[in-house]
Every structure is written in structure tokens, then in C-alpha cells.
Scaffold this active site. Structure first.
Site, PDB file in Angstrom:
ATOM      1  N   SER A   1       0.836  -1.210   0.000  1.00  0.00           N
ATOM      2  CA  SER A   1       0.000   0.000   0.000  1.00  0.00           C
ATOM      3  C   SER A   1       0.864   1.250   0.000  1.00  0.00           C
ATOM      4  CB  SER A   1      -0.861  -0.018   1.267  1.00  0.00           C
ATOM      5  OG  SER A   1      -1.345   1.278   1.537  1.00  0.00           O
TER       6      SER A   1
ATOM      7  N   GLU B   1       0.320   3.619   1.763  1.00  0.00           N
ATOM      8  CA  GLU B   1       0.429   4.043   3.169  1.00  0.00           C
ATOM      9  C   GLU B   1       1.800   3.679   3.737  1.00  0.00           C
ATOM     10  OE1 GLU B   1      -1.763   5.797   5.221  1.00  0.00           O
ATOM     11  OE2 GLU B   1      -2.944   6.127   3.425  1.00  0.00           O
TER      12      GLU B   1
ATOM     13  N   TYR C   1      -1.716   0.379  10.417  1.00  0.00           N
ATOM     14  CA  TYR C   1      -1.994  -0.220   9.102  1.00  0.00           C
ATOM     15  C   TYR C   1      -0.745  -0.151   8.212  1.00  0.00           C
ATOM     16  CZ  TYR C   1      -3.730  -0.720   4.362  1.00  0.00           C
ATOM     17  OH  TYR C   1      -3.889  -1.120   3.065  1.00  0.00           O
TER      18      TYR C   1
HETATM   19  P1  GDP Z   1      -6.503   6.020   3.384  1.00  0.00           P
HETATM   20  O1  GDP Z   1      -5.631   6.849   2.495  1.00  0.00           O
HETATM   21  O2  GDP Z   1      -6.297   4.554   3.188  1.00  0.00           O
HETATM   22  O3  GDP Z   1      -6.442   6.426   4.809  1.00  0.00           O
HETATM   23  O4  GDP Z   1      -8.009   6.263   2.833  1.00  0.00           O
HETATM   24  P2  GDP Z   1      -9.261   7.062   3.414  1.00  0.00           P
HETATM   25  O5  GDP Z   1     -10.224   7.191   2.288  1.00  0.00           O
HETATM   26  O6  GDP Z   1      -9.772   6.445   4.676  1.00  0.00           O
HETATM   27  O7  GDP Z   1      -8.671   8.494   3.813  1.00  0.00           O
HETATM   28  C1  GDP Z   1      -8.048   9.328   2.851  1.00  0.00           C
HETATM   29  C2  GDP Z   1      -7.750  10.676   3.452  1.00  0.00           C
HETATM   30  O8  GDP Z   1      -8.988  11.365   3.683  1.00  0.00           O
HETATM   31  C3  GDP Z   1      -7.011  10.678   4.798  1.00  0.00           C
HETATM   32  O9  GDP Z   1      -5.967  11.625   4.738  1.00  0.00           O
HETATM   33  C4  GDP Z   1      -8.074  11.123   5.799  1.00  0.00           C
HETATM   34  O10 GDP Z   1      -7.534  11.858   6.911  1.00  0.00           O
HETATM   35  C5  GDP Z   1      -8.909  12.046   4.924  1.00  0.00           C
HETATM   36  N1  GDP Z   1     -10.281  12.275   5.431  1.00  0.00           N
HETATM   37  C6  GDP Z   1     -10.860  13.467   5.669  1.00  0.00           C
HETATM   38  N2  GDP Z   1     -12.092  13.292   6.135  1.00  0.00           N
HETATM   39  C7  GDP Z   1     -12.325  11.959   6.204  1.00  0.00           C
HETATM   40  C8  GDP Z   1     -13.439  11.169   6.616  1.00  0.00           C
HETATM   41  O11 GDP Z   1     -14.473  11.665   7.030  1.00  0.00           O
HETATM   42  N3  GDP Z   1     -13.299   9.807   6.520  1.00  0.00           N
HETATM   43  C9  GDP Z   1     -12.142   9.230   6.047  1.00  0.00           C
HETATM   44  N4  GDP Z   1     -12.070   7.905   5.935  1.00  0.00           N
HETATM   45  N5  GDP Z   1     -11.070   9.951   5.673  1.00  0.00           N
HETATM   46  C10 GDP Z   1     -11.161  11.302   5.757  1.00  0.00           C
END
Ligand code: GDP
Length: 332
Positions: free
Chosen positions: A129, A131, A153
Site C-alpha cells: 500500500s 500508506e 496499518y
Molecule cells: P486512506 O488513504 O487509506 O487512509 O483512505 P481514506 O479514504 O480512509 O482516507 C483518505 C484521506 O482522507 C485521509 O488523509 C483522511 O484523513 C482524509 N479524510 C478526511 N475526512 C475523512 C473522513 O471523514 N473519513 C475518512 N475515511 N477519511 C477522511
């Protein structure tokens, strides 16, 4: 007929990959948690059609338990293994480090070890990933960029990546094991907890009068979002090469959460300022990954892989799908 085993077959990527492999003539087997088979309508919704037509075989098992994984690998004797199963939500990994490490690190080790013993010539794909890059050391990120994970993660994925490479490099094992370093990839099948789907689903509900607001966390984080359907093709290609290797899979474009919101609301002819609030504490992360953007030129040169769907089209497709989905389910 070649046999493929997919862990995480009920998820977004697993369902697209199962379809791709069936179309390429494979018999597809999937590892699922027993609880998934007990609540079929909900947990198996993405593979319902495949199950109905008897195109896949499901095997109940748990990644956390070696004996369970051993049994499944023994029963299937796969030619190719796609290890996508994981605790895949970054936000949850902050609250539950122990289960994240247990599922993601031990799960990967159990599966690699069982394959090494039972089917040493099977080809193995590990879902790495972006990440893993976390607090990025350079942009764009490629296969040589150092890892600096910022969540349990991310740390668990670095461990899985290293295990996969170790099984490839150990002289007495030499497995054909590859990792895809996939940047965020989305689709109408994305889980609701991820930010893209949360945005398109809630915006569709607002448009249809079923919701009034959308509460988000950090608006400034930037991600390289591609289409999951394109990305599973890259997984398959990695296992068809003459040599195993690791590849970055990305679009090379990056956009902020705010841009994703604005694009979604523009498509629906809504003003985001009327509905969206940011920096909601429940959705802020204790350690953020601020910027991800991938350089997939190795995948292009070696695998001949390129993303077909880019940002604008991806948002459009997800919004259209959620308008239909919400319209049909009236607020499910
Ligand atoms: P990730 O990259 O695997 O963590 O995928 P996510 O879709 O969960 O999050 C992507 C980005 O969106 C991260 O930087 C989060 O901090 C940001 N983010 C902002 N608001 C939200 C929210 O309400 N839900 C999630 N899941 N992410 C958010």
C-alpha cells in the site's frame, strides 16, 4: 484449468479480481470469514452474482489461525494466490493496533508459510500500500522511495512487504512472490468508511433529500486516486512475468479531499458550503499522511500497465452509481 485463491474476495478489489480471473479462464477460490457466510446478503453483496452462477468456491477460514489457512491452501492447491485480505481501514488501525497487526502481519506470514510448504511453486501476490510511504521522503513515490509509515496499518503493510520479499530472496525458498504498492483505488464498490465513497454516497443522499450534512476530517490531505478495476489488472500482470518483483501502481495525479468534494457537488449541482463541514474531530487522524502521488513508470515499462480511468471520470462514475444506489434503496 488454473486455480487462483483470493483472500479478501468479498472486498472491493477481491470482487473485481475474481471477475477478471474468471474471464481469463481460472477457477476462483476465495477465503472468507465464517461470519461472512452467515450474513450473506450484506457481506457477500459484491460477489452475489458470481456465487449465484457458481463461478467461485468459498472456503471459510481465518487469517489469524495458521491451521485454518493451512487447511484451505491444502484443499485448493492454488497456482496463484492473491493476498488481499486485511484490516484495511487506516483510521481503525489507530484504535485497534493489536488486531491490525495480528490480522495483517500474522495473516500474511501464515499464508506465505502454508504456500511454501504445500504449493512452493505457486505465484504469490501481496497487497502492499502507498500508506507504507506515509510521511513521504520524495514525490512522486516510486519503488525506491524509503518507507515511513504513519499508522499501524502502514506498519503492518511494511512488514507484509518485507515478508513477501524475504520469501522471494531466501535461497531455500525462492518463492515467486510479488508486492503491488497500490495507491488509493476506489470504485462504486468502495466501503462506505473510506472518504471517497463517504462523499459520493452522502452527496447523493443530500441530492435526493435523505441527508442534510456531510461531516469530514482533514480537507487538505492529498491522494492519488485510481480505479480499482484497473488496479486488479496490474495484480494479475505481476504474476504473469518471468521474474517476481515489486511494482508501484498509481495514476500519477494527486488531489485533495476538498477537490474531491467540490467535484462531487459540482456534478450534482449543489453548493458544498451549504452542507459540508471539515475538521470534525471524530474524523481527524492522530498522525496524517499528507500527500501521496505515485510514479508507476516501472509498471508501464515492464508490465505494459497504465490506468484507464483518471480522477474526473472516477468521481463521475462513483456519483452516478451512488445516485442510482440511493435512489433504489431510498436511504439504505
Ligand atoms: P486512506 O488513504 O487509506 O487512509 O483512505 P481514506 O479514504 O480512509 O482516507 C483518505 C484521506 O482522507 C485521509 O488523509 C483522511 O484523513 C482524509 N479524510 C478526511 N475526512 C475523512 C473522513 O471523514 N473519513 C475518512 N475515511 N477519511 C477522511
Amino acid at each position: 484449468m488454473k486455480k487462483a485463491l483470493i483472500t479478501g474476495i468479498t472486498g472491493q478489489d477481491g470482487s473485481y479480481l475474481a471477475e477478471l480471473l474468471i474471464n481469463r479462464g481460472y477457477r476462483v477460490h476465495g477465503l472468507v470469514r465464517r461470519v461472512a457466510t452467515e450474513n450473506q446478503d450484506h457481506r457477500l453483496s459484491r460477489i452475489k452474482g458470481l456465487l449465484k452462477e457458481d463461478l467461485i468456491t468459498l472456503h471459510p477460514g481465518t487469517l489469524e489461525n495458521y491451521a485454518s489457512i493451512y487447511e484451505v491452501v491444502k484443499n485448493v492447491e492454488p497456482d496463484e494466490v492473491y493476498h488481499l485480505g486485511a484490516q484495511s481501514f487506516v483510521a481503525v488501525s489507530f484504535d485497534d493496533e493489536f488486531s491490525t497487526f495480528n490480522t495483517n502481519i500474522n495473516g500474511t506470514h501464515h499464508l506465505l508459510s502454508a504456500c511454501r510448504t504445500i504449493v512452493p511453486h505457486a505465484r504469490f501476490y501481496f497487497a502492499g500500500s502507498s500508506e507504507m510511504f506515509g510521511k513521504v521522503h520524495e514525490s512522486p513515490q516510486n519503488e525506491n522511495t524509503p518507507f515511513h509509515p504513519r499508522s499501524a496499518y502502514g506498519i503492518s503493510k511494511v512488514a507484509g512487504f518485507d515478508l513477501t520479499r524475504h520469501y522471494r530472496e531466501r535461497e531455500d525458498i525462492k518463492m515467486f512472490s510479488c508486492s503491488g504498492i497500490l495507491f488509493n483505488h476506489e470504485s462504486p464498490r468502495r466501503g462506505m468508511e473510506f472518504v471517497t465513497r463517504k462523499i459520493t454516497y452522502t452527496a447523493a443522499k443530500i441530492k435526493l433529500g435523505l441527508a442534510k450534512e456531510l461531516k469530514l476530517g482533514n480537507p487538505e490531505a492529498k491522494r492519488d486516486w485510481g480505479f480499482a478495476g484497473d488496479y486488479v489488472e496490474a495484480m494479475w500482470l505481476m504474476l504473469q512475468q518471468s521474474q517476481p518483483d515489486d511494482y508501484v501502481i498509481a495514476t500519477g495525479e494527486t488531489h485533495s479531499i476538498k477537490e474531491f468534494v467540490e467535484k462531487t457537488f459540482a456534478i450534482l449541482k449543489l453548493n458544498p458550503a451549504d452542507y459540508v463541514t471539515y475538521a470534525n474531530s471524530a474524523h481527524m487522524r492522530p498522525a496524517e499522511v499528507d500527500l501521496l502521488v505515485g510514479d508507476a513508470s516501472k509498471a508501464k515499462t515492464v508490465l505494459g500497465w497504465e490506468p484507464k480511468v483518471k480522477f474526473e471520470q472516477l468521481v463521475q462514475n462513483m456519483v452516478e452509481a451512488d445516485m442510482k444506489f440511493v435512489g433504489k434503496n431510498r436511504g439504505w
